[in-house]
Design an enzyme around this catalytic site. Sequence first.
Site, short mmCIF file in Angstrom:
data_model
loop_
_atom_site.label_atom_id
_atom_site.label_comp_id
_atom_site.label_asym_id
_atom_site.label_seq_id
_atom_site.Cartn_x
_atom_site.Cartn_y
_atom_site.Cartn_z
N LYS A 11 0.83 -1.21 0.00
CA LYS A 11 0.00 0.00 0.00
C LYS A 11 0.87 1.27 0.00
O LYS A 11 2.08 1.20 0.24
CB LYS A 11 -0.93 -0.04 1.21
CG LYS A 11 -1.95 -1.21 1.16
CD LYS A 11 -2.91 -1.15 2.35
CE LYS A 11 -3.95 -2.26 2.31
NZ LYS A 11 -4.92 -2.15 3.44
N TYR A 51 -12.22 -2.49 -3.63
CA TYR A 51 -12.72 -2.62 -2.26
C TYR A 51 -14.25 -2.57 -2.20
O TYR A 51 -14.82 -2.25 -1.15
CB TYR A 51 -12.11 -1.54 -1.37
CG TYR A 51 -10.73 -1.90 -0.84
CD1 TYR A 51 -10.54 -3.02 -0.03
CD2 TYR A 51 -9.62 -1.10 -1.11
CE1 TYR A 51 -9.29 -3.35 0.48
CE2 TYR A 51 -8.36 -1.43 -0.61
CZ TYR A 51 -8.21 -2.55 0.18
OH TYR A 51 -6.97 -2.87 0.69
N ARG A 87 -1.22 -14.19 4.45
CA ARG A 87 -1.95 -13.57 5.56
C ARG A 87 -1.13 -13.67 6.85
O ARG A 87 -1.15 -12.76 7.68
CB ARG A 87 -3.32 -14.25 5.76
CG ARG A 87 -4.31 -14.08 4.62
CD ARG A 87 -4.83 -12.67 4.43
NE ARG A 87 -5.39 -12.05 5.60
CZ ARG A 87 -6.15 -10.94 5.57
NH1 ARG A 87 -6.46 -10.35 4.40
NH2 ARG A 87 -6.59 -10.40 6.67
N THR A 93 -5.04 -7.16 10.84
CA THR A 93 -5.43 -5.92 10.15
C THR A 93 -4.98 -4.68 10.92
O THR A 93 -4.47 -3.73 10.35
CB THR A 93 -6.97 -5.89 9.98
OG1 THR A 93 -7.38 -7.08 9.31
CG2 THR A 93 -7.42 -4.67 9.18
N ARG A 104 2.91 -6.06 9.08
CA ARG A 104 2.16 -4.94 9.65
C ARG A 104 2.74 -4.50 10.99
O ARG A 104 2.78 -3.30 11.29
CB ARG A 104 0.68 -5.30 9.77
CG ARG A 104 -0.02 -5.22 8.40
CD ARG A 104 -1.38 -5.85 8.40
NE ARG A 104 -2.18 -5.45 7.24
CZ ARG A 104 -3.32 -6.05 6.89
NH1 ARG A 104 -3.79 -7.05 7.62
NH2 ARG A 104 -3.99 -5.64 5.84
N ASN A 114 -2.07 0.35 6.75
CA ASN A 114 -1.50 -0.88 7.32
C ASN A 114 -0.64 -1.69 6.34
O ASN A 114 -0.57 -2.91 6.42
CB ASN A 114 -2.61 -1.73 7.95
CG ASN A 114 -3.67 -2.16 6.95
OD1 ASN A 114 -3.56 -1.86 5.77
ND2 ASN A 114 -4.67 -2.89 7.42
N HIS A 117 -2.03 -5.46 1.54
CA HIS A 117 -3.28 -6.18 1.33
C HIS A 117 -2.94 -7.62 0.95
O HIS A 117 -1.95 -7.86 0.27
CB HIS A 117 -4.09 -5.56 0.17
CG HIS A 117 -5.23 -6.45 -0.26
ND1 HIS A 117 -6.43 -6.45 0.39
CD2 HIS A 117 -5.29 -7.41 -1.22
CE1 HIS A 117 -7.22 -7.37 -0.18
NE2 HIS A 117 -6.54 -7.97 -1.15
N GLU A 128 -9.36 -11.17 -7.36
CA GLU A 128 -8.46 -10.03 -7.19
C GLU A 128 -7.29 -10.08 -8.17
O GLU A 128 -6.86 -9.04 -8.67
CB GLU A 128 -7.97 -9.97 -5.74
CG GLU A 128 -9.10 -9.60 -4.78
CD GLU A 128 -8.68 -9.58 -3.32
OE1 GLU A 128 -9.52 -9.19 -2.47
OE2 GLU A 128 -7.52 -9.93 -3.01
P1 GDP Z 1 -7.56 -6.99 5.76
O1 GDP Z 1 -8.12 -8.13 4.94
O2 GDP Z 1 -6.72 -7.46 6.91
O3 GDP Z 1 -6.83 -5.97 4.92
O4 GDP Z 1 -8.80 -6.25 6.44
P2 GDP Z 1 -10.30 -5.99 5.92
O5 GDP Z 1 -10.56 -6.74 4.66
O6 GDP Z 1 -11.20 -6.21 7.08
O7 GDP Z 1 -10.30 -4.43 5.63
C1 GDP Z 1 -9.73 -3.91 4.43
C2 GDP Z 1 -8.91 -2.70 4.77
O8 GDP Z 1 -9.78 -1.68 5.23
C3 GDP Z 1 -7.90 -2.88 5.91
O9 GDP Z 1 -6.68 -3.44 5.50
C4 GDP Z 1 -7.72 -1.46 6.37
O10 GDP Z 1 -6.82 -0.76 5.50
C5 GDP Z 1 -9.10 -0.87 6.18
N1 GDP Z 1 -9.83 -0.92 7.46
C6 GDP Z 1 -10.38 -2.00 8.07
N2 GDP Z 1 -10.97 -1.67 9.22
C7 GDP Z 1 -10.82 -0.31 9.33
C8 GDP Z 1 -11.23 0.65 10.28
O11 GDP Z 1 -11.85 0.34 11.29
N3 GDP Z 1 -10.89 1.95 10.02
C9 GDP Z 1 -10.20 2.31 8.90
N4 GDP Z 1 -9.90 3.61 8.70
N5 GDP Z 1 -9.78 1.44 7.99
C10 GDP Z 1 -10.09 0.14 8.18
MG MG Z 2 -9.59 -8.15 3.50
#
Ligand code: GDP
Ligand code: MG
Length: 143
Positions: A11, A51, A87, A93, A104, A114, A117, A128
């Site tokens: 990212k 997304y 992962r 996350t 991370r 973070n 992805h 994807e």
């Molecule tokens: P990942 O699969 O670990 O990347 O997590 P998710 O699929 O749940 O969320 C996608 C992305 O959305 C995360 O990597 C974060 O960049 C963002 N994200 C998730 N939860 C939050 C949150 O509570 N606040 C904000 N600002 N970003 C979030």
């Molecule tokens: Mg995800």
Amino acid sequence: MAVEQTLSIIKPDAVAKNVIGEIYSRFEKAGLTIVAARMMQLSREQAEGFYAVHKDRPFFNDLVSFMISGPVMVQALEGEDAIAKNRELMGATNPKEAAPGTIRADFAVSIDENAVHGSDGADTAKQEIAYFFKPEEVCKRIR
Ligand code: GDP
Ligand code: MG
């Protein structure tokens, strides 16, 4: 375990920190091979489409703005159990909850910025990879 492919994105925060090589090195040490890669500046439409699953979440607009704030490095990784392995390398996350030694934990500071992805399952991995790469852009590796 089977040989799988998964989509990874470094990212904008991690690209800005100049740690693409360090992150690639972690993939390689874990036995993951890069089979496609492209540095890109995502458009808002591309980031929103990628997304789309999160479009109703409160953080969606912040997430899209962050993802287009600078270039990203997009790659398909291949290897035994690649989806779960990536992962595991990424960590949780929220970097504050990410295990020590994960990408991370080492390179990210907040849940909204973070570092990486990674696809979360076999179906999303296929979708994807296809979102960013044509089939002929994903290289066949000689083992
Ligand atoms: P990942 O699969 O670990 O990347 O997590 P998710 O699929 O749940 O969320 C996608 C992305 O959305 C995360 O990597 C974060 O960049 C963002 N994200 C998730 N939860 C939050 C949150 O509570 N606040 C904000 N600002 N970003 C979030
Ligand atoms: Mg995800």
